[in-house]
Design an enzyme around this catalytic site. Structure first.
Site, mmCIF file in Angstrom:
data_model
loop_
_atom_site.group_PDB
_atom_site.id
_atom_site.type_symbol
_atom_site.label_atom_id
_atom_site.label_comp_id
_atom_site.label_asym_id
_atom_site.label_seq_id
_atom_site.Cartn_x
_atom_site.Cartn_y
_atom_site.Cartn_z
ATOM 1 N N TYR A 1 0.993 -1.112 -0.010
ATOM 2 C CA TYR A 1 0.017 0.362 0.087
ATOM 3 C C TYR A 1 1.084 1.348 0.210
ATOM 4 O O TYR A 1 0.632 2.668 -0.783
ATOM 5 C CB TYR A 1 -0.788 -0.564 1.608
ATOM 6 C CG TYR A 1 -1.553 1.705 1.461
ATOM 7 C CD1 TYR A 1 -2.458 1.381 0.650
ATOM 8 C CD2 TYR A 1 -1.265 2.525 2.327
ATOM 9 C CE1 TYR A 1 -3.504 2.955 0.816
ATOM 10 C CE2 TYR A 1 -2.118 3.372 2.565
ATOM 11 C CZ TYR A 1 -2.860 3.741 1.437
ATOM 12 O OH TYR A 1 -3.848 4.867 1.532
ATOM 13 N N LYS B 1 1.439 3.884 -3.051
ATOM 14 C CA LYS B 1 0.977 5.449 -2.766
ATOM 15 C C LYS B 1 1.907 6.557 -2.997
ATOM 16 O O LYS B 1 1.829 7.256 -3.426
ATOM 17 C CB LYS B 1 0.396 5.228 -1.589
ATOM 18 C CG LYS B 1 -0.824 4.679 -1.376
ATOM 19 C CD LYS B 1 -2.395 4.882 -2.009
ATOM 20 C CE LYS B 1 -2.280 6.850 -1.817
ATOM 21 N NZ LYS B 1 -3.731 6.413 -2.643
#
Length: 329
Positions: free
Chosen positions: A140, A144
């Site tokens: 994640y 990002k």
């Protein structure tokens, strides 16, 4: 923002998305809310339309951008422990860049791209600023950071106006992680990993929404930049949990696990729950909440956006508990 513009909120069925979409509708905007999930009842409000669309569906998404002034892009693969790297990459990176292109071709004035302070990983020398070293620790966080770069590169190529926000730990009514924390404290089940001295930097959801609105209306000097948005001050995890106990009138938690045991349990839970596809109650990723230092300098957002978080931790938690109990914030 002035007048009655049409705006799009992607990821509108998520915690922050719901609060943002409702606020925009309340402020008089025409809101097109988009999410891959079915419409939550919280978004059944005047001035808001809802479309169940995957942000990877470029053709359908493009049609929803016509006549739009501002796009708030919150959609991402986030909490799922079992999502593959390819899923993270497709949504958090490729779709983010494609949305920049779609906004440009539709004549959208500005795109607010949502990143995360997770791009910093553990902050070794707090407080971190926008240009501090980045050490993302999981898929994640890595995607990002890559999504920021992809969106910025596409924006530079096309001349699209993009502003990037990196929210810290957002809490408040409707947040599953906040509810889980409060529930564990209320029931006497909260257990520390280590001594609880690591730093957290909570921001109440209404303050986070303020940051999005300010980013949408900020001047040209905000264009192309990334901004950290966080609450009034960082706190230790122990301060955070003690405040939860105080607001709930519950006993102050004191039990703890050593780090090695917590990591072993997290690894085992991931394996066991992976068989069923359910999210484990503890994972190696969620252990960052107990171990990493997260504290941030928000002076850049204050200078360029006029952002200053107004809600202290105790007030925010009291509002969260009141709403969960059927009251008003």
């Amino acid at each position: 923002m002035t007048g009655q513009p049409i705006v799009v909120v992607t990821g509108a069925a998520g915690f922050i998305g719901i609060h943002l979409a409702r606020r925009l509708a309340r402020d008089g905007c025409g809101v097109r809310a988009i999410d891959v999930q079915p419409m939550p009842t919280a978004l059944a409000v005047d001035g808001l339309s809802y479309e169940q669309v995957d942000v990877r569906e470029g053709g359908r998404l493009a049609g929803l951008l016509e006549g739009v002034d501002t796009v708030f892009h919150l959609a991402s693969v986030h909490l799922s422990v079992h999502a593959s790297f390819e899923q993270f990459q497709a949504v958090n990176v490729a779709a983010a860049a494609d949305l920049v292109s779609a906004c440009y071709h539709a004549g959208v004035r500005r795109l607010i791209h949502t990143s995360s302070v997770g791009v910093y990983g553990h902050v070794a020398d707090p407080p971190a600023q926008e240009d501090s070293p980045k050490h993302p620790e999981n898929d994640y966080e890595r995607t990002k950071l890559a999504g920021e770069a992809a969106a910025r590169q596409r924006a530079d190529e096309l001349g699209m106006d993009v502003v990037i926000l990196r929210p810290a730990w957002v809490y408040g009514p409707g947040c599953p992680r906040t509810a889980k924390l409060l529930r564990s404290v209320r029931k006497g089940r909260f257990v520390y990993v280590g001594d609880g001295s690591n730093l957290r930097h909570p921001i109440y959801v209404d303050d986070a929404v303020d940051a999005f609105l300010l980013a949408a209306s900020a001047g040209a000097d905000a264009r192309g930049r990334s901004f950290i948005v966080a609450g009034p001050r960082p706190v230790t995890l122990r301060e955070l949990v003690d405040c939860c106990a105080h607001v709930l009138a519950a006993p102050v938690p004191s039990r703890s696990l050593p780090h090695w045991l917590a990591h072993a349990l997290g690894w085992g839970a991931e394996l066991a729950f992976g068989v069923t596809g359910r999210e484990p109650p503890l994972s190696r990723r969620s252990l960052a909440f107990f171990e990493n230092d997260n504290a941030f300098d928000t002076s850049a957002a204050a200078a360029a956006l006029g952002f200053r978080a107004a809600t202290d931790l105790e007030t925010g938690l009291k509002r969260t508990v009141a709403v969960a109990s059927g009251g008003t914030p």
